[in-house]
Design an enzyme around this catalytic site. Structure first.
Site: not given
Length: 346
Positions: A34, A241
């Site tokens: 899956k 950042y």
């Protein structure tokens, strides 16, 4: 921008499947593919498993099953965990989870019982009704009765024993049918959790099914990211950042072309490591959308074009997940589509 390279070892996946089969000697071992084989490519993984002898596959959704049938052709069972299996011509086997699904279905199917997950499957009261009146089963060819373990990765948890008791009792009240019980971790819980069909997922892909103990499975993935630039900064200069990392010494900073858009969580800021030219180097600054920075001061030969390994023997998916409070499953299924993918043959 140069791509990272994600190497997926199909041979390791097949060897992991065979090892699980040797442990689960009571019955067959399926391949749970899956979510595109946990993000690694069902169209490549499932045929390799089939060639090795795997005859049972599980997916979560109908469309996954339709695509998988196209990859595998006729023959193997493809079961859809999420209920109705879509077009009959697709040759999919539904996992029936509700009375409505049972009543509406004709033909081969798997019945799921809820023994402790409180997700999909018939609960105790619904099972009681079905035991009293089995007429909804008319026209249903019951291939397996299954349930799913909730805490198999915690062997001492009392819910494991309760689920084993509930499953055995429930199966005794239903028409005789083969049983499917153990997931990846359940395979390691012993004979009480053996059945006619085990359903491993994560263990196939190298995730440790026995947390707290050495991983019995082979590693499957390796992720390498190219260095775009190396620059020198002085003590006191910040990186990235938020100016969240400040150099305490003259530092060489390598910037690599991957980030959270590629499935590398922001939560690994300042915690993860990379391997370049055989040396381990720390991640510094914040993870950006497309870029990550590492301190390569102690690898003076590091240069643009070098590859830095972020997933591999030194830091596998479980280890990376542990740095940011998640699980290896999430790391694998989040790996982005901007990587070049290379498959090593089975």
């Amino acid at each position: 921008m140069p791509q990272g390279l994600l190497t997926i070892d199909l041979g390791a996946i097949v060897r992991n499947w065979r090892k699980l089969g040797a442990i689960h000697s009571s019955g067959a071992v399926a391949g749970v593919v899956k979510a595109d084989a946990y993000g690694l490519g069902a169209a490549q993984v499932a045929p390799a498993l089939r060639a090795a002898g795997c005859k049972h596959f599980f997916v979560a959704q109908t469309e996954e099953g339709v695509r998988l049938r196209q990859s595998l052709g006729e023959g193997p069972m493809i079961a859809v965990l999420g209920g109705g299996a879509g077009p009959r011509e697709a040759g999919l086997t539904p996992v029936l989870n509700t009375f409505d699904e049972i009543r509406a279905h004709r033909g081969p199917a798997i019945l799921q019982l809820d023994t402790g997950m409180a997700r999909l499957g018939l609960d105790a009261s619904e099972l009681e009704s079905l035991a009293r009146d089995p007429s909804p089963f008319e026209g249903v060819e019951l291939l397996y009765v299954m349930t799913h373990l909730a805490v198999a990765d915690e062997p001492s948890h009392p819910l494991n024993a309760r689920q084993a008791e509930r499953f055995a009792e429930a199966c005794g009240r239903l028409p005789p049918a083969p049983r499917s019980f153990a997931n990846s971790s359940g395979i390691f819980l012993g004979d009480r959790f053996a059945s006619d069909l085990a359903r491993p997922g994560c263990a196939l892909y190298g995730i440790n099914p026995t947390p707290g103990h050495p991983n019995p499975m082979e590693p499957v993935v390796r992720l390498e990211i190219p260095v775009l630039q190396v620059r020198s900064i002085e003590p006191g200069q910040t990186v990235g950042y938020g100016a969240s990392w400040t150099a305490a010494r003259p530092t060489r900073v390598a910037t690599i072309s991957a980030g959270y858009a590629d499935g590398l969580p922001r939560a690994i800021d300042g915690r993860a490591k990379g391997v370049i030219r055989g040396a381990t180097v720390p991640m510094i600054g914040r993870v950006s959308m497309d870029l990550i920075t590492l301190d390569v001061t102690d690898v003076p030969e590091a240069a643009p074009g070098d590859m830095i390994e972020l997933l591999g023997p030194a830091q596998d998916a479980d280890a990376l997940a542990g740095l940011c409070g998640t699980i290896g499953y999430e790391i694998l299924t989040s790996l982005g589509n901007r990587y070049e993918r290379r498959y090593l043959p089975a």
